[in-house]
Scaffold this motif. Structure first.
Motif, PDB file in Angstrom:
ATOM      1  N   ILE A 153     109.794 -16.905  55.847  1.00 46.41           N
ATOM      2  CA  ILE A 153     108.106 -16.335  56.219  1.00 46.41           C
ATOM      3  C   ILE A 153     107.429 -17.075  54.831  1.00 46.41           C
ATOM      4  N   MET A 154     106.789 -18.110  55.338  1.00 48.65           N
ATOM      5  CA  MET A 154     106.279 -18.743  53.972  1.00 48.65           C
ATOM      6  C   MET A 154     103.985 -17.233  53.570  1.00 48.65           C
ATOM      7  N   VAL A 155     103.767 -17.630  52.772  1.00 49.02           N
ATOM      8  CA  VAL A 155     102.588 -17.272  52.642  1.00 49.02           C
ATOM      9  C   VAL A 155     101.447 -17.587  51.617  1.00 49.02           C
ATOM     10  N   GLY A 156     100.839 -17.258  51.684  1.00 46.36           N
ATOM     11  CA  GLY A 156      99.586 -17.941  51.094  1.00 46.36           C
ATOM     12  C   GLY A 156      99.434 -19.555  50.549  1.00 46.36           C
ATOM     13  N   GLY A 157      99.433 -20.454  51.619  1.00 45.72           N
ATOM     14  CA  GLY A 157      99.853 -21.131  51.467  1.00 45.72           C
ATOM     15  C   GLY A 157      98.155 -21.336  51.954  1.00 45.72           C
ATOM     16  N   ASN A 158      97.258 -22.405  51.299  1.00 42.72           N
ATOM     17  CA  ASN A 158      95.623 -22.543  52.375  1.00 42.72           C
ATOM     18  C   ASN A 158      96.271 -25.092  51.744  1.00 42.72           C
ATOM     19  N   ALA A 159      95.399 -25.315  52.939  1.00 42.98           N
ATOM     20  CA  ALA A 159      94.645 -27.163  52.374  1.00 42.98           C
ATOM     21  C   ALA A 159      93.136 -27.086  51.707  1.00 42.98           C
ATOM     22  N   GLY A 160      92.443 -27.530  52.420  1.00 36.40           N
ATOM     23  CA  GLY A 160      91.311 -27.640  51.712  1.00 36.40           C
ATOM     24  C   GLY A 160      91.251 -27.895  50.622  1.00 36.40           C
ATOM     25  N   ALA A 161      90.096 -27.811  49.786  1.00 38.70           N
ATOM     26  CA  ALA A 161      89.394 -28.595  47.934  1.00 38.70           C
ATOM     27  C   ALA A 161      90.065 -28.509  48.263  1.00 38.70           C
ATOM     28  N   ASN A 162      90.945 -27.587  47.375  1.00 33.08           N
ATOM     29  CA  ASN A 162      92.336 -27.148  46.200  1.00 33.08           C
ATOM     30  C   ASN A 162      93.376 -26.279  47.098  1.00 33.08           C
ATOM     31  N   PRO A 163      93.867 -27.671  47.550  1.00 33.10           N
ATOM     32  CA  PRO A 163      94.599 -27.109  48.554  1.00 33.10           C
ATOM     33  C   PRO A 163      96.431 -25.914  47.591  1.00 33.10           C
ATOM     34  N   ARG A 164      97.131 -25.762  48.100  1.00 33.27           N
ATOM     35  CA  ARG A 164      98.611 -24.625  47.664  1.00 33.27           C
ATOM     36  C   ARG A 164      99.319 -24.463  48.488  1.00 33.27           C
ATOM     37  N   ALA A 166     102.848 -23.078  49.905  1.00 39.90           N
ATOM     38  CA  ALA A 166     102.775 -21.382  49.949  1.00 39.90           C
ATOM     39  C   ALA A 166     104.261 -20.954  49.823  1.00 39.90           C
ATOM     40  N   ASP A 167     103.973 -19.844  48.991  1.00 38.91           N
ATOM     41  CA  ASP A 167     105.235 -19.705  48.637  1.00 38.91           C
ATOM     42  C   ASP A 167     106.554 -18.803  49.482  1.00 38.91           C
ATOM     43  N   GLU A 168     107.891 -19.256  49.606  1.00 43.66           N
ATOM     44  CA  GLU A 168     108.406 -18.525  50.720  1.00 43.66           C
ATOM     45  C   GLU A 168     108.313 -16.818  50.192  1.00 43.66           C
ATOM     46  N   LEU A 169     108.344 -16.009  50.805  1.00 47.99           N
ATOM     47  CA  LEU A 169     108.429 -14.544  50.735  1.00 47.99           C
ATOM     48  C   LEU A 169     109.496 -14.043  51.497  1.00 47.99           C
ATOM     49  N   THR A 170     109.878 -14.304  52.163  1.00 48.67           N
ATOM     50  CA  THR A 170     111.468 -13.475  52.994  1.00 48.67           C
ATOM     51  C   THR A 170     112.237 -14.609  53.796  1.00 48.67           C
ATOM     52  N   THR A 171     113.764 -14.375  54.544  1.00 45.06           N
ATOM     53  CA  THR A 171     113.846 -14.832  55.856  1.00 45.06           C
ATOM     54  C   THR A 171     114.292 -13.603  56.550  1.00 45.06           C
ATOM     55  N   VAL A 172     114.462 -14.036  58.168  1.00 43.07           N
ATOM     56  CA  VAL A 172     114.957 -12.581  59.162  1.00 43.07           C
ATOM     57  C   VAL A 172     115.284 -13.382  60.674  1.00 43.07           C
ATOM     58  N   ILE A 203      97.474 -13.765  45.845  1.00 39.64           N
ATOM     59  CA  ILE A 203      98.646 -13.596  45.046  1.00 39.64           C
ATOM     60  C   ILE A 203      98.875 -14.109  43.611  1.00 39.64           C
ATOM     61  N   GLU A 204      97.968 -14.877  43.507  1.00 34.56           N
ATOM     62  CA  GLU A 204      98.243 -15.557  42.185  1.00 34.56           C
ATOM     63  C   GLU A 204      97.815 -14.684  41.038  1.00 34.56           C
ATOM     64  N   ARG A 205      96.684 -13.759  41.267  1.00 35.26           N
ATOM     65  CA  ARG A 205      95.719 -13.299  40.287  1.00 35.26           C
ATOM     66  C   ARG A 205      96.943 -11.526  40.548  1.00 35.26           C
ATOM     67  N   ILE A 206      97.478 -10.818  41.566  1.00 34.38           N
ATOM     68  CA  ILE A 206      98.258  -9.706  41.705  1.00 34.38           C
ATOM     69  C   ILE A 206      99.853 -10.132  40.444  1.00 34.38           C
ATOM     70  N   GLY A 207      99.615 -11.152  39.954  1.00 36.47           N
ATOM     71  CA  GLY A 207     101.082 -11.831  39.231  1.00 36.47           C
ATOM     72  C   GLY A 207     101.891 -12.684  40.151  1.00 36.47           C
ATOM     73  N   GLY A 208     101.915 -12.900  40.810  1.00 36.27           N
ATOM     74  CA  GLY A 208     102.436 -14.029  41.613  1.00 36.27           C
ATOM     75  C   GLY A 208     103.812 -13.239  42.163  1.00 36.27           C
ATOM     76  N   ILE A 209     104.675 -13.612  42.982  1.00 38.44           N
ATOM     77  CA  ILE A 209     105.319 -14.243  44.487  1.00 38.44           C
ATOM     78  C   ILE A 209     105.957 -12.422  44.693  1.00 38.44           C
ATOM     79  N   GLU A 210     106.771 -12.491  43.605  1.00 38.56           N
ATOM     80  CA  GLU A 210     107.940 -11.436  43.218  1.00 38.56           C
ATOM     81  C   GLU A 210     107.203 -10.090  43.646  1.00 38.56           C
ATOM     82  N   LYS A 211     105.667 -10.337  42.876  1.00 36.42           N
ATOM     83  CA  LYS A 211     104.739  -8.980  43.039  1.00 36.42           C
ATOM     84  C   LYS A 211     104.406  -8.825  44.179  1.00 36.42           C
ATOM     85  N   PHE A 212     103.973  -9.733  44.584  1.00 31.30           N
ATOM     86  CA  PHE A 212     103.363  -9.397  46.056  1.00 31.30           C
ATOM     87  C   PHE A 212     104.757  -9.360  47.422  1.00 31.30           C
ATOM     88  N   ARG A 213     106.217  -9.522  46.699  1.00 32.23           N
ATOM     89  CA  ARG A 213     107.439  -9.775  47.558  1.00 32.23           C
ATOM     90  C   ARG A 213     107.367  -7.497  47.484  1.00 32.23           C
TER      91      ARG A 213
END
Ligand code: SF4
Length: 220
Positions: A153-164, A166-172, A203-213
């Motif tokens: 499960i990947m979160v926080g990706g996007n295409a567009g003008a400033n692509p990002r 996604a971070d891997e959140l977890t596996t199930v 996700i970046e504002r709150i401190g990254g994927i670990e924090k979001f996880r």
């Protein structure tokens, strides 16, 4: 139809509109194709395939809009705005020889549950049936990638003008677990994102994927 603005996009001439019939995961029947063709012919609309596996019908006058869903015989998608967009999926194990999971049925279920839901910003979902990720699951807000053992499960990706990417959140392991995680991710995003802020930015504002996880799954 109430709130037609949600379903129609005004075009460059500021007089004509585009609509997008709802075709979740890009699956269409011959009957739907016939109806799209009939409506396009009747209104002399341009038909454009979109990157989200849909048909955009372009060139309607405003007074025609309320009739279109009935004439097409299927609901219209919510193609723009701060909502969950239609879910994109690859053919997966239903037809693809490389498929490891059934991306189509999972994509349909996600679409049924979330398509059109209002959120702080647009929210894209994609499901791929194997690590080749043909549905581009790493450049959407919530991406699922099938593996032999289950799903990444990947979160926080996007295409567009400033692509990002996604971070891997977890596996199930199961489809049901994917649905549970989707609910938690969307709830957390809804509660914590600023207006107009995509999930990746949050996700970046709150401190990254670990924090979001930690926020989504709790301390593991
Ligand atoms: S992601 Fe895998 S299963 Fe899906 S179309 Fe691509 S190769 Fe096939």
């Amino acid at each position: 139809m109430e709130d037609m603005e949600k379903y129609a996009i005004v075009q460059k001439d500021m007089e004509s509109f585009a609509v997008v019939p709802s075709t979740p995961t890009g699956l269409v029947t011959p009957e739907v194709l016939h109806r799209i063709a009939e409506v396009a012919e009747k209104y002399q609309a341009l038909v454009k395939l979109t990157n989200a596996q849909r048909f955009a019908l372009v060139g309607f006058k405003q007074d025609a809009l309320p009739r279109l869903s009935g004439e097409l015989g299927i609901p219209l998608a919510t193609p723009a705005g701060s909502v969950v967009r239609s879910v994109k999926a690859c053919p997966g194990s239903v037809t693809c020889r490389l498929g490891q999971q059934d991306s189509l049925s999972l994509g349909m279920e996600l679409d049924k549950r979330y398509h059109g839901r209002s959120l702080p910003s647009k929210f894209k979902i994609a499901v791929s049936g194997c690590p080749n990720s043909c549905a581009e699951s790493a450049v959407v807000d919530f991406g699922v990638i099938g593996t032999r053992k289950g799903f990444r499960i990947m979160v926080g990706g996007n295409a567009g003008a400033n692509p990002r990417i996604a971070d891997e959140l977890t596996t199930v392991e199961t489809k049901e677990q994917v649905m549970e995680i989707a609910e938690k991710v969307i709830e957390c995003y809804e509660k914590n994102a600023r207006r107009g802020e995509r999930l990746g930015k949050m996700i970046e504002r709150i401190g990254g994927i670990e924090k979001f996880r930690e926020m989504v799954l709790g301390a593991e």
